[in-house]
Design a protein around this motif. Structure first.
Motif, mmCIF file in Angstrom:
data_model
loop_
_atom_site.group_PDB
_atom_site.id
_atom_site.type_symbol
_atom_site.label_atom_id
_atom_site.label_comp_id
_atom_site.label_asym_id
_atom_site.label_seq_id
_atom_site.Cartn_x
_atom_site.Cartn_y
_atom_site.Cartn_z
ATOM 1 N N ASN A 162 -46.112 20.870 0.672
ATOM 2 C CA ASN A 162 -46.714 22.010 -0.028
ATOM 3 C C ASN A 162 -48.151 21.725 -0.465
ATOM 4 O OD1 ASN A 162 -44.331 23.461 0.230
ATOM 5 N ND2 ASN A 162 -43.539 22.807 -1.752
ATOM 6 N N GLU A 163 -48.425 20.465 -0.805
ATOM 7 C CA GLU A 163 -49.750 20.097 -1.307
ATOM 8 C C GLU A 163 -50.628 19.442 -0.236
ATOM 9 O OE1 GLU A 163 -49.464 17.906 -4.956
ATOM 10 O OE2 GLU A 163 -47.886 19.195 -5.752
ATOM 11 N N GLN A 164 -50.142 19.439 1.025
ATOM 12 C CA GLN A 164 -50.903 18.875 2.143
ATOM 13 C C GLN A 164 -51.260 17.401 1.925
ATOM 14 O OE1 GLN A 164 -52.310 21.322 5.044
ATOM 15 N NE2 GLN A 164 -50.231 21.626 4.310
ATOM 16 N N ILE A 165 -50.279 16.634 1.448
ATOM 17 C CA ILE A 165 -50.470 15.202 1.215
ATOM 18 C C ILE A 165 -49.758 14.440 2.326
ATOM 19 C CG2 ILE A 165 -49.989 13.277 -0.358
ATOM 20 C CD1 ILE A 165 -49.978 15.305 -2.649
ATOM 21 N N PRO A 166 -50.420 13.476 2.958
ATOM 22 C CA PRO A 166 -49.779 12.738 4.052
ATOM 23 C C PRO A 166 -48.702 11.787 3.535
ATOM 24 C CG PRO A 166 -51.944 11.818 3.570
ATOM 25 C CD PRO A 166 -51.807 13.060 2.722
ATOM 26 N N PRO A 167 -47.792 11.400 4.465
ATOM 27 C CA PRO A 167 -47.692 11.851 5.852
ATOM 28 C C PRO A 167 -46.676 12.982 5.988
ATOM 29 C CG PRO A 167 -46.221 9.994 5.533
ATOM 30 C CD PRO A 167 -46.860 10.276 4.189
ATOM 31 N N GLY A 168 -46.739 13.671 7.126
ATOM 32 C CA GLY A 168 -45.687 14.608 7.478
ATOM 33 C C GLY A 168 -45.966 16.061 7.207
ATOM 34 N N PHE A 169 -47.077 16.392 6.528
ATOM 35 C CA PHE A 169 -47.266 17.809 6.213
ATOM 36 C C PHE A 169 -47.550 18.650 7.445
ATOM 37 C CE2 PHE A 169 -51.557 16.000 5.417
ATOM 38 C CZ PHE A 169 -52.345 16.829 6.217
ATOM 39 N N ARG A 170 -47.975 18.028 8.544
ATOM 40 C CA ARG A 170 -48.184 18.773 9.789
ATOM 41 C C ARG A 170 -46.859 19.148 10.458
ATOM 42 N NH1 ARG A 170 -52.773 21.245 9.336
ATOM 43 N NH2 ARG A 170 -54.564 19.846 9.100
ATOM 44 N N ASP A 171 -45.761 18.592 9.976
ATOM 45 C CA ASP A 171 -44.450 18.922 10.542
ATOM 46 C C ASP A 171 -43.715 19.980 9.717
ATOM 47 O OD1 ASP A 171 -44.808 17.094 12.555
ATOM 48 O OD2 ASP A 171 -43.715 15.486 11.545
ATOM 49 N N ALA A 173 -43.657 23.075 9.790
ATOM 50 C CA ALA A 173 -43.119 24.224 10.531
ATOM 51 C C ALA A 173 -41.878 23.872 11.347
ATOM 52 C CB ALA A 173 -44.196 24.804 11.451
ATOM 53 N N LYS A 174 -41.517 22.595 11.415
ATOM 54 C CA LYS A 174 -40.348 22.196 12.189
ATOM 55 C C LYS A 174 -39.085 22.823 11.608
ATOM 56 C CE LYS A 174 -41.541 17.685 14.190
ATOM 57 N NZ LYS A 174 -41.188 16.247 14.181
ATOM 58 N N GLN A 175 -38.198 23.267 12.505
ATOM 59 C CA GLN A 175 -36.935 23.851 12.067
ATOM 60 C C GLN A 175 -35.969 22.794 11.558
ATOM 61 O OE1 GLN A 175 -36.329 27.232 11.925
ATOM 62 N NE2 GLN A 175 -38.515 27.334 12.415
ATOM 63 N N SER A 176 -36.094 21.584 12.074
ATOM 64 C CA SER A 176 -35.220 20.492 11.635
ATOM 65 C C SER A 176 -36.024 19.208 11.513
ATOM 66 C CB SER A 176 -34.069 20.286 12.626
ATOM 67 O OG SER A 176 -34.569 19.907 13.893
ATOM 68 N N ASN A 177 -35.562 18.319 10.648
ATOM 69 C CA ASN A 177 -36.172 16.997 10.467
ATOM 70 C C ASN A 177 -37.640 17.069 10.043
ATOM 71 O OD1 ASN A 177 -35.864 14.158 10.466
ATOM 72 N ND2 ASN A 177 -36.948 14.013 12.422
ATOM 73 N N SER A 178 -38.000 18.086 9.288
ATOM 74 C CA SER A 178 -39.396 18.215 8.865
ATOM 75 C C SER A 178 -39.793 17.123 7.877
ATOM 76 C CB SER A 178 -39.643 19.592 8.251
ATOM 77 O OG SER A 178 -38.858 19.778 7.086
ATOM 78 N N ALA A 179 -38.802 16.468 7.264
ATOM 79 C CA ALA A 179 -39.095 15.380 6.324
ATOM 80 C C ALA A 179 -39.045 14.010 6.993
ATOM 81 C CB ALA A 179 -38.096 15.417 5.163
ATOM 82 N N GLY A 180 -38.843 13.978 8.315
ATOM 83 C CA GLY A 180 -38.656 12.708 9.015
ATOM 84 C C GLY A 180 -39.786 11.730 8.841
ATOM 85 N N ASP A 181 -41.035 12.197 8.949
ATOM 86 C CA ASP A 181 -42.182 11.294 8.829
ATOM 87 C C ASP A 181 -42.248 10.670 7.442
ATOM 88 O OD1 ASP A 181 -42.896 11.773 11.406
ATOM 89 O OD2 ASP A 181 -44.850 12.642 10.975
ATOM 90 N N TYR A 182 -41.986 11.485 6.405
ATOM 91 C CA TYR A 182 -42.057 10.917 5.057
ATOM 92 C C TYR A 182 -40.928 9.910 4.824
ATOM 93 C CZ TYR A 182 -42.098 10.006 0.160
ATOM 94 O OH TYR A 182 -42.123 9.325 -1.033
ATOM 95 N N LEU A 183 -39.733 10.193 5.330
ATOM 96 C CA LEU A 183 -38.626 9.247 5.164
ATOM 97 C C LEU A 183 -38.950 7.920 5.855
ATOM 98 C CD1 LEU A 183 -35.544 11.596 5.682
ATOM 99 C CD2 LEU A 183 -36.517 10.777 3.524
ATOM 100 N N LEU A 184 -39.536 7.998 7.051
ATOM 101 C CA LEU A 184 -39.982 6.782 7.746
ATOM 102 C C LEU A 184 -40.965 6.015 6.871
ATOM 103 C CD1 LEU A 184 -41.370 6.685 11.405
ATOM 104 C CD2 LEU A 184 -42.600 5.621 9.546
ATOM 105 N N TRP A 185 -41.911 6.746 6.275
ATOM 106 C CA TRP A 185 -42.952 6.126 5.462
ATOM 107 C C TRP A 185 -42.366 5.478 4.207
ATOM 108 C CZ3 TRP A 185 -47.398 3.978 5.517
ATOM 109 C CH2 TRP A 185 -48.208 3.910 4.386
ATOM 110 N N GLU A 186 -41.497 6.184 3.517
ATOM 111 C CA GLU A 186 -40.898 5.650 2.292
ATOM 112 C C GLU A 186 -40.076 4.399 2.602
ATOM 113 O OE1 GLU A 186 -39.672 5.043 -1.613
ATOM 114 O OE2 GLU A 186 -41.345 6.190 -0.771
#
Length: 381
Positions: A162-171, A173-186
């Motif tokens: 929502n706040e356009q903070i990396p990583p993952g905000f470019r995903d 619009a994904k219908q599924s796994n839109s949080a995948g990049d952030y989970l990888l990062w965490e």
């Protein structure tokens, strides 16, 4: 600590058997330094069949497209023959030459298809890539977040989107796994907190929620991510594509990586972001770029030498904190040195293979090398 992203592992299903074997050998050679986030392993298992299907579908789709083009070309030949009032023999000569060229090309595509050693049945029942990775990465896959930590991470992923903070905000619009990049990062941050080594993220994802962009070209990791890694884990962060990693590994681990394998790895990056456009350079600009790459390679060599000297001094002191810091500095310097040497050699190789058109060399460059070339030339403007 080397972290492999999902796209790197999935591309193993999209290359020729020979290239795949060399890529797997590189991963095996580097396995003592490799760590895989649980999110990457999860996404790999979910998408490996689809990745193989992409490649398997590519061959018949290419043949079908060639057949369509052949029919369109035949129609144009008929139009040409009618307009020029060609006789039957002349018209037949045109059509036979065209038919032969298309049939030869289609046959070559089918030959490549026959040499591809995977099938959906094989992937489902006896996946050789999964079997090999299971051995190489045994004990090197991180745990999943527990339910409480996962709930917190998903909320944080939503906030960052929502706040356009990396990583993952470019995903977002994904219908599924839109949080995948952030989970990888965490998960990577948690592992880095316990490891303290420089983190090298190997990924073909070059969207601007992972890397900094200038003029649409990658210049390095997102500064926010660099600072977050330092504040959370006191570690440096490097991000490189899989082709760059292969070039580093070729030197660091004395691994065999052919030019054909590197080219297939580069094409995978370009396929993910769209085909790389050629760049045309006159002789004086070629020399300017070569000088830049040589200067960067020399600078990286000097940095590496200083880091090695600092490591020797730290080891002589016997201070474990100083030794650990010096080891991190030496590891970072070695990666930077190899990357700069790789760019210089990649540019020279592309130059050797480049056709000259109207006094300009037509170069096809990998994305990182092309980005560096554009930055050098932009300084002239």
């Amino acid at each position: 600590m080397i972290v492999l992203d999902t796209n790197v592992l999935l591309d193993l299903y999209r290359v020729t058997p020979g290239a795949r074997e060399e890529m797997l050998n590189v991963i095996e050679a580097a396995k003592e330094k490799i760590w895989i986030p649980h999110q990457v392993a999860l996404e790999f298992h979910r998408n490996r069949v689809g990745a193989a299907k992409d490649q398997l579908d590519f061959y018949p789709a290419t043949c079908k497209s060639l057949e369509t083009l052949k029919n369109q070309a035949m129609q144009k030949v008929n139009e040409f023959a009618n307009r020029c009032a060609l006789g039957g023999a002349a018209k037949l000569q045109f059509k036979e030459a065209l038919e032969e060229a298309f049939e030869m090309t289609i046959a070559q595509v089918k030959e490549h298809q026959a040499n591809f050693d995977l099938s959906i049945g094989k992937i489902l029942n006896e996946d050789p890539i999964l079997d090999r990775l299971s051995v190489i990465l045994d004990g090197r896959v991180g745990p999943p977040l527990d339910s409480d930590a996962l709930s917190v991470a998903l909320k944080e992923a939503e906030r960052r989107k929502n706040e356009q903070i990396p990583p993952g905000f470019r995903d977002s619009a994904k219908q599924s796994n839109s949080a995948g990049d952030y989970l990888l990062w965490e998960q990577t941050l948690i592992a880095a907190e316990a490891d303290s080594r420089t983190v090298v993220l190997v990924s073909n994802d070059e969207k601007d929620d992972w890397v900094e962009k200038q003029l649409n070209f990658t210049t390095g990791p997102q500064e926010f991510l660099v600072e977050e890694m330092r504040s959370r884990a006191s570690s440096d962060l490097l991000i490189m594509t899989f082709p760059s990693f292969l070039e580093v590994a070729k030197r660091k681990f004395q691994a065999t990586v052919s030019s054909q394998t590197l080219e297939q790895a580069r094409r995978a990056v370009d396929r993910d972001k769209g085909a790389t456009k050629p760049i045309f350079l006159r002789a004086e600009r070629v020399q300017k770029v070569l000088l830049h790459f040589q200067e960067m390679a020399d600078w990286a060599d000097e940095r590496y030498a200083k880091a090695q000297a600092a490591l020797v001094t730290a080891q002589a002191s016997g201070n474990p904190i100083k030794i650990e810091a010096a080891e991190q500095g030496a590891e970072t310097a070695e990666v930077i040195r190899t990357m700069n040497q790789g760019k210089l050699e990649s540019f020279k190789l592309a130059l050797d293979q480049a056709p000259v058109i109207k006094d300009e060399a037509k170069l096809i460059l990998s994305s990182p090398v092309r980005s560096a070339v554009v930055r050098v030339l932009a300084q002239e403007e």
